[in-house]
Write a protein that holds these residues in place. Structure first.
Motif, mmCIF file in Angstrom:
data_model
loop_
_atom_site.group_PDB
_atom_site.id
_atom_site.type_symbol
_atom_site.label_atom_id
_atom_site.label_comp_id
_atom_site.label_asym_id
_atom_site.label_seq_id
_atom_site.Cartn_x
_atom_site.Cartn_y
_atom_site.Cartn_z
ATOM 1 N N PRO A 139 0.834 -1.208 0.000
ATOM 2 C CA PRO A 139 0.000 0.000 0.000
ATOM 3 C C PRO A 139 0.867 1.256 0.000
ATOM 4 N N GLY A 140 0.581 2.138 -0.935
ATOM 5 C CA GLY A 140 1.363 3.365 -1.035
ATOM 6 C C GLY A 140 2.768 3.156 -1.528
ATOM 7 N N GLY A 141 3.006 2.030 -2.227
ATOM 8 C CA GLY A 141 4.339 1.756 -2.751
ATOM 9 C C GLY A 141 4.802 2.857 -3.681
ATOM 10 N N PRO A 142 6.103 3.134 -3.715
ATOM 11 C CA PRO A 142 6.605 4.251 -4.521
ATOM 12 C C PRO A 142 6.418 4.001 -6.012
ATOM 13 N N ALA A 143 5.808 4.962 -6.684
ATOM 14 C CA ALA A 143 5.575 4.830 -8.125
ATOM 15 C C ALA A 143 5.430 6.208 -8.746
ATOM 16 N N ASP A 144 5.889 6.324 -9.987
ATOM 17 C CA ASP A 144 5.640 7.527 -10.786
ATOM 18 C C ASP A 144 4.370 7.319 -11.594
ATOM 19 N N GLU A 145 3.487 8.307 -11.568
ATOM 20 C CA GLU A 145 2.251 8.248 -12.357
ATOM 21 C C GLU A 145 2.522 8.999 -13.666
ATOM 22 N N LEU A 146 2.804 8.250 -14.716
ATOM 23 C CA LEU A 146 3.176 8.848 -15.992
ATOM 24 C C LEU A 146 1.937 9.164 -16.830
ATOM 25 N N THR A 147 1.879 10.393 -17.305
ATOM 26 C CA THR A 147 0.736 10.850 -18.104
ATOM 27 C C THR A 147 0.663 10.084 -19.415
ATOM 28 N N MET A 148 -0.571 9.715 -19.798
ATOM 29 C CA MET A 148 -0.804 9.039 -21.068
ATOM 30 C C MET A 148 -1.753 9.873 -21.925
ATOM 31 N N VAL A 149 -1.704 9.642 -23.222
ATOM 32 C CA VAL A 149 -2.569 10.346 -24.168
ATOM 33 C C VAL A 149 -3.578 9.353 -24.714
ATOM 34 N N GLU A 150 -4.800 9.828 -24.985
ATOM 35 C CA GLU A 150 -5.824 8.952 -25.537
ATOM 36 C C GLU A 150 -6.490 9.597 -26.738
ATOM 37 N N ALA A 151 -6.958 8.732 -27.637
ATOM 38 C CA ALA A 151 -7.769 9.143 -28.776
ATOM 39 C C ALA A 151 -9.099 8.422 -28.665
ATOM 40 N N VAL A 152 -10.203 9.167 -28.740
ATOM 41 C CA VAL A 152 -11.536 8.582 -28.657
ATOM 42 C C VAL A 152 -12.317 9.007 -29.893
ATOM 43 N N ALA A 153 -12.735 8.031 -30.691
ATOM 44 C CA ALA A 153 -13.471 8.312 -31.923
ATOM 45 C C ALA A 153 -14.967 8.395 -31.637
ATOM 46 N N ASP A 154 -15.698 8.980 -32.586
ATOM 47 C CA ASP A 154 -17.135 9.148 -32.390
ATOM 48 C C ASP A 154 -17.916 7.840 -32.451
ATOM 49 N N ASP A 155 -17.255 6.744 -32.852
ATOM 50 C CA ASP A 155 -17.914 5.430 -32.821
ATOM 51 C C ASP A 155 -17.474 4.618 -31.604
ATOM 52 N N THR A 156 -16.903 5.291 -30.608
ATOM 53 C CA THR A 156 -16.461 4.755 -29.311
ATOM 54 C C THR A 156 -15.129 4.014 -29.368
ATOM 55 N N GLN A 157 -14.487 3.896 -30.529
ATOM 56 C CA GLN A 157 -13.143 3.323 -30.543
ATOM 57 C C GLN A 157 -12.224 4.183 -29.670
ATOM 58 N N ARG A 158 -11.317 3.519 -28.953
ATOM 59 C CA ARG A 158 -10.440 4.240 -28.030
ATOM 60 C C ARG A 158 -9.038 3.664 -28.115
ATOM 61 N N LEU A 159 -8.065 4.556 -28.046
ATOM 62 C CA LEU A 159 -6.665 4.145 -28.115
ATOM 63 C C LEU A 159 -5.871 4.909 -27.076
ATOM 64 N N LEU A 160 -5.007 4.197 -26.343
ATOM 65 C CA LEU A 160 -4.129 4.801 -25.348
ATOM 66 C C LEU A 160 -2.683 4.708 -25.809
ATOM 67 N N ALA A 161 -1.859 5.642 -25.360
ATOM 68 C CA ALA A 161 -0.428 5.573 -25.653
ATOM 69 C C ALA A 161 0.344 6.276 -24.549
ATOM 70 N N LEU A 162 1.555 5.794 -24.316
ATOM 71 C CA LEU A 162 2.413 6.387 -23.294
ATOM 72 C C LEU A 162 3.299 7.481 -23.867
ATOM 73 N N ASN A 163 3.804 7.297 -25.086
ATOM 74 C CA ASN A 163 4.693 8.278 -25.705
ATOM 75 C C ASN A 163 3.950 9.271 -26.588
ATOM 76 N N GLU A 164 3.275 8.753 -27.604
ATOM 77 C CA GLU A 164 2.594 9.621 -28.555
ATOM 78 C C GLU A 164 1.546 8.850 -29.341
ATOM 79 N N ILE A 165 0.600 9.602 -29.891
ATOM 80 C CA ILE A 165 -0.381 9.080 -30.840
ATOM 81 C C ILE A 165 -0.193 9.818 -32.148
ATOM 82 N N TYR A 166 -0.170 9.058 -33.227
ATOM 83 C CA TYR A 166 -0.043 9.617 -34.569
ATOM 84 C C TYR A 166 -1.337 9.393 -35.327
#
Length: 299
Positions: A139-166
């Protein structure tokens, strides 16, 4: 009764294994490399170090835990569970490859080739695995919370990425779309370009930084834990029907970049995983922004 944690070791096929798959034997692979002025010894050495690291990490998994392995090519078919501790054994990029399939599970990065890998995400050695596994479930173990980017399409498709989305064409054609930054009713611009890149602070050591340097952008690159994204349009083309006034910017929490397709087909993929992409067609809209999911990287 809650399930015991499961250690999931993520790895990728080594160059040596790829050579054997192609040429059949060590001798044939060695002959192939020698004909091109290379020795198989270096490739075989990296393979041995990777296998030893996998063995050491597997041996460090507590006896009461469950244990599984998944190869990079199978990540899109592997079902991660909430109680998993994901141990990435390999290169920095392998952490990014796995991140898009996770939903808050702790991740431990093990470097199999110190000095060859930058060690931005695979920060630890195989000998540290036992302590890191315990820390990951504490509990409460040391960790970095790294920001991620997401793409959400109008048909509910969703994609996550840690570095970048193209977002762009699947080949070398020109992407045509309307781009807007801000609320849905804010002005949008018709553009023709080779695509749009939206990156995080983790990605600021790679492709995003390359575009940032090329543009001599005045925008400050985000750090991995910063709740900020930067975006760039690649090679926007001015014409009577297309503009170039929206070619870069920053996205904070709650802000989004929206793109409406005005050509037959565009693809959306993250962290170089082109085989696991969203496909968008005429009139579809996709929104990009900071994901509510972050990567928990054990430190």
């Amino acid at each position: 009764m809650s399930l015991a944690p499961r250690a999931v070791l993520v790895h990728r096929t080594t160059e040596y294994e790829e050579l054997l798959a192609r040429h059949g034997t060590h001798g044939q692979a060695a002959f192939f490399l020698s004909s091109r002025g290379r020795s198989i010894d270096e490739v075989a050495g990296r393979h041995r170090r990777t296998q030893q690291a996998l063995a050491d990490v597997a041996a460090a998994v507590p006896l009461q835990w469950r244990h599984s392995r998944v190869e990079r090519a199978d990540l899109d078919r592997f079902l991660f569970a909430p109680e998993d501790v994901v141990v990435v054994v390999g290169q920095d990029g392998l952490v990014a490859n796995a991140a898009k399939y996770l939903s808050g599970q702790p991740v431990v990065g093990i470097d199999t080739d110190p000095g060859r890998n930058p060690g931005v995400l695979v920060r630890h050695r195989p000998g540290d695995a036992a302590a890191l596994l315990r820390a990951a479930v504490a509990p409460g173990g040391p960790a970095d919370e790294l920001t991620m980017v997401e793409a959400v399409a109008d048909d509910t498709q969703r994609l996550l990425a840690l570095n970048e989305i193209y977002l762009g064409p699947s080949g070398h054609q020109t992407a045509r779309y309307r781009l807007g930054a801000g609320p849905a009713d804010s002005p949008a611009e018709s553009q023709a370009s080779s695509g749009v890149l939206v990156g995080t602070g983790t990605g600021a050591t790679g492709w995003l930084r390359s575009l940032w340097q090329e543009r001599r952008s005045p925008l400050a690159l985000p750090a991995p834990t910063d709740p900020r994204l930067l975006w760039f349009v690649r090679e926007a083309w001015p014409s009577p029907a297309t503009g170039t006034s929206l070619v870069s910017g920053e996205l904070g929490s709650g802000q989004g970049l929206r793109l409406t397709v005005e050509s037959d087909r565009l693809v959306v993929f993250g962290d170089g995983m082109e085989t696991d992409a969203l496909e968008l067609t005429w009139g579809q809209t996709v929104r990009l922004g900071i994901s509510a999911t972050s990567l928990r990287l054990t430190v």
